[in-house]
Enzyme design. Structure first.
Site: not given
Ligand code: NAP
Length: 264
Positions: A20, A22, A47, A88, A142, A156, A158-159, A189
Site C-alpha cells: 500500500g 502508493t 499504478t 502497511n 490500529s 477491521y 477485530a482483524a 492519520i
C-alpha cells in the site's frame, strides 16, 4: 563495543517492501526509507498517480493469495532477498449499522486485507530472512485493535486485534533467529483520503473542514494533542524502528495516537 550510526543513509544496501505504498501512510513510509538509503519496492492495485522512478512498483491485489504470491516471487526473483517488510496495507470498507448488517463477505474481506495479507507475505519472505539471520517485519495495526468502534468498523477492529496478537507470537518464534517483528498502532492519520473525506462531510453537512475534523475527533473521544497525525509522523517512527538504532526492539507494539487511547 559502542555502535556508531550513519544517521543519513543508515538503510543503505537494505531492500525494503512497503505494501500500500502508493498513497497515504504507505507513501510517506516509502519516501522515508528511500531517504535513509534503502532500495524500496511498493505495491498497490493501481499504478501510482505521481510516479517516483526511485520506487519500484509491483501491481497486485493483496487481498488474495495469488496477489501475495506474485509479490513474493517478483521481489525474490529481482533482489534475491528482503531485509525490511512493512505490512502497511489495511483499511475498512464495511458499511455502518452495527453487527446485523455485516455479512460473511464483509468479514472475510476485512480479514483477508488486514490479517491474511501480512500473514502470507511474512510466510513468503521469512525463510530468506531466517537464512540470512536478519530482517525486520513491521505490522501496521490500529488503535482500533484495542479501542474498537462498533458502528462500521467491527471486522477491521477485530482483524487488527488479531494482527497484534499474531505479531507478538511470530516475534517469539523468529526473534531468537535474528528477525525482529514489531507492531505500530496509529490513531487517526490525516491522509489525502481522510482530507477528502473531511471536505465531503463539510459539504454535505454545511460546515467547515475544521468542524468536520473536530466532529471525527469528538467521536474518537478526543485527541489530547488536538489534531490527527500527519503521515510523515508515523513514517518517522517506522524509519527509526527498522534502523540499526532499534536493534533491541522486538515483540512489542508502538501506539502513535496523540494520546487518543485514554487508558494506560
Ligand atoms: N488513516 C488512518 O487514520 C489510519 C488509522 C489507523 C491505522 N491505519 C492503518 O494504516 C495503514 C495505512 O492506511 P492509510 O489510511 O494510510 O491507507 P490509504 O491512504 O487508504 O492507502 C491504502 C493503500 O493500500 C493500497 N491498497 C488498498 N487495497 C489494496 C489491495 N486489496 N491490494 C493491494 N493494495 C491495496 C492502495 O492502493 P490501491 O487502491 O491502488 O490498491 C493504497 O496504496 C493501514 O493498515 C490502516 O489500517 C490508518
Amino acid at each position: 563495543m559502542e555502535q556508531v550510526f550513519n544517521f543519513n543513509k543508515e538503510l543503505s544496501g537494505k531492500i525494503a517492501l512497503v505494501t500500500g505504498g502508493t498513497k497515504g501512510t504507505g507513501k510517506a513510509i516509502a519516501e522515508r526509507l528511500l531517504n535513509a538509503g534503502a532500495t524500496v519496492i511498493i505495491t498497490a492495485r493501481n499504478t501510482p498517480e505521481t510516479a517516483n522512478d526511485e520506487l519500484h512498483f509491483i501491481s497486485a491485489d493483496l487481498s488474495t493469495s495469488t496477489g501475495t504470491e506474485k509479490v513474493v516471487e517478483e521481489v525474490l526473483a529481482k533482489y534475491g532477498r528482503l531485509d525490511i517488510l512493512i505490512n502497511n496495507l489495511g483499511g475498512s470498507e464495511t458499511k455502518g449499522g452495527g453487527f446485523s448488517v455485516l455479512t460473511d463477505e464483509a468479514w472475510e474481506h476485512s480479514i483477508q486485507t488486514n490479517l491474511l495479507a501480512p500473514v502470507r507475505l511474512d510466510r513468503g519472505f521469512l525463510p530468506k530472512m531466517l537464512e540470512q539471520k536478519s530482517g525486520v517485519i513491521i505490522h501496521i495495526a490500529s488503535i482500533q485493535g484495542k479501542l474498537p468502534l462498533y458502528d462500521s468498523t467491527l471486522p477491521y477492529a477485530a482483524a487488527k486485534a488479531g494482527l497484534i496478537n499474531y505479531s507478538k507470537g511470530l516475534s517469539n518464534e523468529v526473534s531468537p533467529k535474528g528477525v525482529r517483528v514489531l507492531t505500530v498502532s496509529p490513531g487517526w492519520i490525516m491522509t489525502t483520503s481522510a482530507e477528502k473525506m473531511m471536505e465531503r462531510i463539510a459539504e454535505s453537512s454545511n460546515t467547515t473542514k475544521e468542524q468536520a475534523t473536530q466532529s471525527v475527533m469528538d467521536a474518537l473521544g478526543g485527541i489530547p494533542i488536538g489534531r490527527p497525525a500527519q503521515p510523515k509522523e508515523v513514517a518517522e517512527l517506522i524509519g527509526f524502528l527498522v534502523s540499526p538504532k532499534a536493534n533491541y526492539l522486538t515483540g512489542t507494539t508502538f501506539v502513535i495516537d496523540g494520546g487518543t487511547i485514554p487508558t494506560i
